[in-house]
Write an enzyme that holds these catalytic residues in place. Structure first.
Site, short mmCIF file in Angstrom:
data_model
loop_
_atom_site.label_atom_id
_atom_site.label_comp_id
_atom_site.label_asym_id
_atom_site.label_seq_id
_atom_site.Cartn_x
_atom_site.Cartn_y
_atom_site.Cartn_z
N ASN A 1 49.94 3.62 -16.21
CA ASN A 1 48.70 2.95 -16.56
C ASN A 1 47.82 2.79 -15.32
OD1 ASN A 1 47.28 1.67 -18.78
ND2 ASN A 1 47.64 -0.28 -17.75
N VAL B 1 39.97 6.20 -21.13
CA VAL B 1 41.38 6.01 -21.46
C VAL B 1 41.62 4.54 -21.14
CG1 VAL B 1 43.74 6.64 -20.87
CG2 VAL B 1 41.97 8.40 -20.98
N PRO B 2 41.59 3.68 -22.17
CA PRO B 2 41.39 2.24 -21.98
C PRO B 2 42.60 1.46 -21.47
CG PRO B 2 41.64 2.73 -24.30
CD PRO B 2 41.65 4.05 -23.59
N CYS B 3 42.92 1.68 -20.20
CA CYS B 3 44.04 0.97 -19.57
C CYS B 3 43.77 -0.54 -19.51
CB CYS B 3 44.32 1.54 -18.20
SG CYS B 3 42.89 1.65 -17.12
N HIS B 4 42.51 -0.94 -19.61
CA HIS B 4 42.18 -2.37 -19.57
C HIS B 4 42.68 -3.11 -20.81
CE1 HIS B 4 38.81 -0.52 -21.73
NE2 HIS B 4 38.66 -1.69 -22.35
#
Length: 177
Positions: A131, A140-143
């Site tokens: 991540n 690529v929504p790592c949040h």
């Protein structure tokens, strides 16, 4: 995966409500990296890890990238799904990044949920490392990954930005302290 990009890479500034960002893209307009200006060193490190030494040529952001980012920040929180992206990375990292794209805007998963989703429930730490190595954050929504107890955990762009992004998307999370 080869350590050299298949073609030249370009860099463009991207204004956001959270401060200036930069996008890196190839000749076809495919996103290769996104990061905040304040984290240029991190982006350079991730690009080198995926492609080896790269030279970035300043260019205008393609409409196919600039428009979805603008729409996202204007409130169309699903707009980033239209962005084509690619990057290097191990097979495991790629699996984690594909799984991140399955987390809808407004929803959060824990690292344990993400690990279970890719069929590796005991690989929570490895999922966390993958991540954190995501070069195309936001798209690529790592949040959207938070602690098991619902609190915010690390984010390459800083916890204030993570908090803002999750609130912007309507996600629930616990505020620590």
């Amino acid at each position: 995966m080869p350590k050299t990009p298949p073609e030249p890479l370009f860099i463009a500034p991207l204004p956001t409500p959270l401060g200036p960002a930069q996008i890196v893209f190839d000749a076809g307009g495919v996103l290769r990296a996104f990061d905040w200006d304040s984290h240029q060193e991190r982006m350079d490190r991730l690009l080198a890890r995926h492609y080896g030494p790269v030279g970035l040529t300043p260019a205008a952001a393609p409409k196919a990238l600039a428009d979805p980012f603008a729409a996202y920040f204007d409130g169309a929180v699903e707009a980033l799904k239209t962005i084509a992206w690619t990057t290097g990375g191990t097979g495991f990292q790629q699996a984690v990044w594909r799984a991140l794209c399955e987390i809808p805007a407004g929803v959060t998963w824990s690292y344990g949920q993400l690990a279970a989703h890719i069929g590796a429930p005991r690989a929570v730490r490895a999922v966390g490392l993958a991540n954190g190595a995501n070069p195309v954050g936001l798209v690529v929504p790592c949040h959207r990954v938070i602690g098991a107890n619902g609190t915010l955990t690390g984010y390459g762009g800083g916890l204030d930005r993570k908090r803002w992004l999750l609130a912007h998307e309507g996600a629930a999370f616990r505020r620590a302290g």
